[in-house]
Design a protein around this motif. Structure first.
Motif, PDB file in Angstrom:
ATOM      1  N   UNK A 269       5.634  -0.635  -9.257  1.00  0.00           N
ATOM      2  CA  UNK A 269       6.437  -1.864  -9.300  1.00  0.00           C
ATOM      3  C   UNK A 269       5.599  -3.064  -8.871  1.00  0.00           C
ATOM      4  N   UNK A 270       4.767  -2.883  -7.869  1.00  0.00           N
ATOM      5  CA  UNK A 270       3.872  -3.961  -7.424  1.00  0.00           C
ATOM      6  C   UNK A 270       2.941  -4.397  -8.547  1.00  0.00           C
ATOM      7  N   UNK A 271       2.372  -3.427  -9.254  1.00  0.00           N
ATOM      8  CA  UNK A 271       1.479  -3.732 -10.375  1.00  0.00           C
ATOM      9  C   UNK A 271       2.230  -4.486 -11.468  1.00  0.00           C
TER      10      UNK A 271
ATOM     11  N   UNK B  89      -5.602 -10.793  -4.442  1.00  0.00           N
ATOM     12  CA  UNK B  89      -4.685 -11.419  -3.491  1.00  0.00           C
ATOM     13  C   UNK B  89      -3.678 -10.393  -2.964  1.00  0.00           C
ATOM     14  N   UNK B  90      -3.117  -9.603  -3.887  1.00  0.00           N
ATOM     15  CA  UNK B  90      -2.197  -8.552  -3.474  1.00  0.00           C
ATOM     16  C   UNK B  90      -2.878  -7.533  -2.581  1.00  0.00           C
TER      17      UNK B  90
ATOM     18  N   UNK C  63      -5.129  -5.789 -12.874  1.00  0.00           N
ATOM     19  CA  UNK C  63      -4.397  -5.957 -11.613  1.00  0.00           C
ATOM     20  C   UNK C  63      -4.686  -4.779 -10.691  1.00  0.00           C
ATOM     21  N   UNK C  64      -4.651  -3.570 -11.254  1.00  0.00           N
ATOM     22  CA  UNK C  64      -4.909  -2.370 -10.454  1.00  0.00           C
ATOM     23  C   UNK C  64      -6.328  -2.357  -9.916  1.00  0.00           C
ATOM     24  N   UNK C  65      -7.277  -2.827 -10.731  1.00  0.00           N
ATOM     25  CA  UNK C  65      -8.662  -2.901 -10.260  1.00  0.00           C
ATOM     26  C   UNK C  65      -8.753  -3.815  -9.032  1.00  0.00           C
ATOM     27  N   UNK C  66      -8.079  -4.959  -9.109  1.00  0.00           N
ATOM     28  CA  UNK C  66      -8.067  -5.864  -7.962  1.00  0.00           C
ATOM     29  C   UNK C  66      -7.415  -5.243  -6.739  1.00  0.00           C
TER      30      UNK C  66
ATOM     31  N   UNK D 131      -1.098   3.069  -3.024  1.00  0.00           N
ATOM     32  CA  UNK D 131      -2.248   3.282  -3.908  1.00  0.00           C
ATOM     33  C   UNK D 131      -1.973   4.291  -5.015  1.00  0.00           C
ATOM     34  N   UNK D 132      -1.054   5.226  -4.808  1.00  0.00           N
ATOM     35  CA  UNK D 132      -0.739   6.212  -5.833  1.00  0.00           C
ATOM     36  C   UNK D 132      -0.157   5.605  -7.098  1.00  0.00           C
ATOM     37  N   UNK D 133       0.333   4.361  -7.009  1.00  0.00           N
ATOM     38  CA  UNK D 133       0.904   3.693  -8.178  1.00  0.00           C
ATOM     39  C   UNK D 133      -0.071   2.803  -8.903  1.00  0.00           C
ATOM     40  N   UNK D 134      -1.296   2.678  -8.383  1.00  0.00           N
ATOM     41  CA  UNK D 134      -2.303   1.834  -9.024  1.00  0.00           C
ATOM     42  C   UNK D 134      -3.049   2.696 -10.049  1.00  0.00           C
TER      43      UNK D 134
END
Length: 365
Positions: free
Chosen positions: A21-23, A62-63, A318-321, A77-80
Motif C-alpha cells: 500500500x505504501x508503494x 523520502x519515504x 519507488x521500491x528501489x528508493x 520491506x516485504x511489500x517492496x
C-alpha cells in the motif's frame, strides 16, 4: 500450556500488505507530479522534460527516510516487491518494440547498435576493472551506458544477481547524465550542422533512456525524432542478447570456483532471467497484432500496454528508493561516477562517428 499467540501470524500478511500500500500511494503521487509539475511550471523546459523515474526514486528515498526514522521500514520491506515490478514492466516494454519495423527499415540502426553497444560496453567493463569496481556493478554500469539506461541496468541486475543498492546507484547515474543530454545534444547537433537524420541517430544512440531520447529528438525535429526512435528501439531489442552473454559469463567465469565442476546448461538456464523470454514474446505478439488490426485500434491497445508498463516501472523505482541504503553508496565512492562519465564521453564520440558514417544521405521520409 502457553496461550501466547505467535507474533508472526499476523505479520506474515499485514505488514507486507501495508508495504505494498505504501508503494502504491507513492506511485500515485509520482503520476500526480509527472502530470502536474509541467502545468504548474509551464514556462520551464526542465519541468517538461523531467521523467517519472526522478519523481519515483525521489519519493521512494523520502519515504525511506521517514520509515527508517519511525522504525517501520524493515517491517514493511516485504511489500517492496522491486523484482516483480521490474520484470513485469520490462515484459510490457516488449510490446512497444515492433520487430518488423526494425528488420525492414532499420538496417543502419542495427549496425550502429551492435558496434556502439560492443565498443562502449567493453570500454566500460575494462575501465571499471582497472579502477577495481565490483564485477556486478561493472556489469550494471556497462549495460546502462551502452544500451538503454535504467532498463538495461535492470535486466543486467537480474542476470548477474546484483544487489539492489548497486541497481539504485546505476539508475541514479543514468538519470543524472540523461537529463542534461536532452538539451545539450540537440544544441550541439545544430552547432555542428548535422542533418536531422544524423542528429537523430546520434541522439538515439547516445542518450540512455527512451523517454529522454524522445524529448531530445522532439527538440531536434520530426525527422530526427523518427530516426532517434528507431535507433533506440534497436538498442532496446538487444537487451536480451547482452543479458544472455552476461548470464553465461558470470555462471562460467566470474563466479566459478577453481575446484568446482564446470556449470552445465541447467545452471545457465537457472540463472537466466526468464522475463527476457516474456519480453521477446510480447514483442513478437505486438508485431503480429499490429499487422492484423486497423492502425487506430492497434495503437490504442499498445497505448494501454505502455501505460501499464509505466505504472509497473514507477512501482519498481519507488521500491528501489524505499530499499536503498546509503551505506552501500558510501562504500562505492567516486570510482563508479568516473567510470560512467568516461564511458559517456566515449559513447558520445563513437555514436557521432557511426551516425555520420551510416546515416549521411539517409532519408526518414
Amino acid at each position: 500450556m502457553s496461550t501466547t499467540r505467535a507474533p508472526s501470524a499476523t505479520a506474515t500478511w499485514v505488514w507486507p500488505s501495508a508495504g505494498v500500500l505504501t508503494v502504491l500511494v507513492l506511485a500515485a503521487a509520482t503520476r500526480f507530479l509527472e502530470k502536474n509539475v509541467p502545468v504548474w511550471w509551464s514556462g520551464s523546459d526542465l519541468a517538461k522534460t523531467v521523467e517519472y523515474p526522478v519523481y519515483a526514486i525521489a519519493l521512494g528515498l523520502l519515504g525511506n527516510a521517514v520509515l527508517t526514522a519511525t522504525g517501520l521500514r524493515d517491517r514493511l520491506a516485504g511489500g517492496f516487491r522491486t523484482e516483480f515490478f521490474i520484470k513485469t514492466g520490462l515484459v510490457l516494454l516488449g510490446a512497444s518494440i515492433n520487430l518488423k519495423v526494425i528488420v525492414t527499415a532499420a538496417g543502419p540502426a542495427v549496425i550502429q547498435g551492435v558496434v556502439l553497444i560492443s565498443t562502449v560496453f567493453l570500454f566500460t567493463w575494462w575501465l571499471g576493472g582497472r579502477l577495481g569496481l565490483d564485477d556486478k556493478l561493472r556489469a550494471l554500469l556497462s549495460a546502462a551506458v551502452s544500451i538503454c539506461g535504467v532498463s538495461a541496468a535492470i535486466a543486467a541486475a537480474g542476470a548477474v544477481q546484483a544487489r539492489r543498492e548497486q541497481l539504485a546507484y546505476s539508475a541514479s547515474l543514468v538519470i543524472a547524465f540523461a537529463l542534461p543530454s536532452i538539451f545539450v545534444l540537440p544544441a550541439l547537433a545544430t552547432a555542428l550542422g548535422l542533418s536531422p537524420e544524423v542528429a537523430g541517430a546520434w541522439i538515439g544512440g547516445n542518450i540512455d533512456t527512451t523517454a529522454a531520447v524522445t524529448a531530445a529528438g522532439a527538440l531536434a525535429g520530426e525527422d530526427a525524432l523518427a530516426v532517434a526512435t528507431i535507433v533506440k528501439v534497436t538498442q532496446n531489442a538487444l537487451i536480451g542478447v547482452v543479458v544472455v552473454a552476461l548470464t553465461a559469463w558470470f555462471a562460467f567465469r566470474v563466479e566459478r570456483r577453481a575446484d568446482a565442476a564446470r556449470p552445465g546448461a541447467i545452471e545457465l538456464w537457472r540463472r537466466f532471467p526468464k522475463f527476457v523470454l516474456g519480453f521477446v514474446a510480447a514483442s513478437v505478439i505486438a508485431t503480429w497484432y499490429l499487422s492484423s488490426v486497423p492502425a487506430a485500434e492497434g495503437k490504442a491497445v499498445i497505448a494501454v500496454a505502455n501505460d501499464l508498463r509505466v505504472w509497473f516501472l514507477i512501482l519498481a523505482f519507488v521500491s528501489i528508493g524505499l530499499e536503498f541504503r546509503v551505506a552501500s553508496l558510501r562504500e562505492a565512492g567516486w570510482r563508479p561516477v568516473g567510470v560512467f562519465a568516461a564511458a559517456t564521453v566515449v559513447n558520445v564520440v563513437v555514436a557521432l562517428g557511426l551516425a555520420v558514417l551510416l546515416f549521411s544521405g539517409f532519408s526518414a521520409g
